[in-house]
Design an enzyme around this catalytic site. Structure first.
Site: not given
Length: 191
Positions: A100, A68
């Site tokens: 995903e 992230r």
């Protein structure tokens, strides 16, 4: 004496869009405060998101490791993603799980919603429990890099306690799923 909701409400007098990007919009509003004075509120407009607690046939939870950028580190998370225009939160959860992880689910349980950033964003994250998983081929974006793995609920909670899982949406969704499954033990017994 308890204050009523009407005594706490702030009303928008004027709004200005400071910046609008691909996913987020930054706004600044002038507001009338309950005291009669005026104030300014800066906030992010977000399309909302869905997060999925995907329960594998062995009773483990499907997790992801993902970098992230804002915090410049890898986080352990549940599958999740933003709601696309005119898409329902459930459809988002189903799409994100497939994209995903490659998994699809036969049964979906709504676990509730959370507001992760109430001081500066209108984001709502919808939480789902996915059961009856079937493996398939993921459909990640070309630039989407993540690593899948699975852990028991006990191990997930251990990672929360040790600080290795610190993502708010993941933590709350795991707690909500654990509570739901404790109230519906037949769902685990059927696995």
């Amino acid at each position: 004496m308890l204050t009523t909701l009407n005594d706490l409400t702030e009303s928008c007098i004027a709004t200005e869009t400071i910046r609008s990007g691909g996913m987020l919009t930054l706004k600044v509003d002038q507001v009338a405060l309950p005291s009669g004075r005026t104030g300014q509120r800066e906030y992010v407009v977000h399309p909302g998101a869905s997060v999925v607690v995907a329960l594998l046939p062995n009773g483990h939870v499907l997790l992801e490791k993902q970098f992230r950028y804002p915090l410049r580190q890898v986080f352990i998370e549940l599958p999740a993603g933003k709601i696309d225009a005119s898409e329902s939160p459930l459809r988002t959860a189903q799409r994100e799980l497939l994209e995903e992880t490659g998994y699809s689910a036969k049964e979906w349980v709504a676990l509730g919603s959370q507001h992760p950033c109430i001081g500066y964003s209108d984001e709502v994250i919808h939480m789902y429990l996915a059961l009856g998983l079937t493996a398939g081929q993921h459909k990640r974006d070309e630039d989407e890099a993540l690593e899948l793995f699975d852990l028991s609920f006990a191990d997930c909670l251990g990672l929360i306690k040790s600080g290795q899982i610190s993502d708010g949406k993941t933590m709350l969704a795991l707690f909500m799923a654990e509570q739901y499954l404790a109230e519906h033990p037949h769902l685990l017994a059927a696995r």
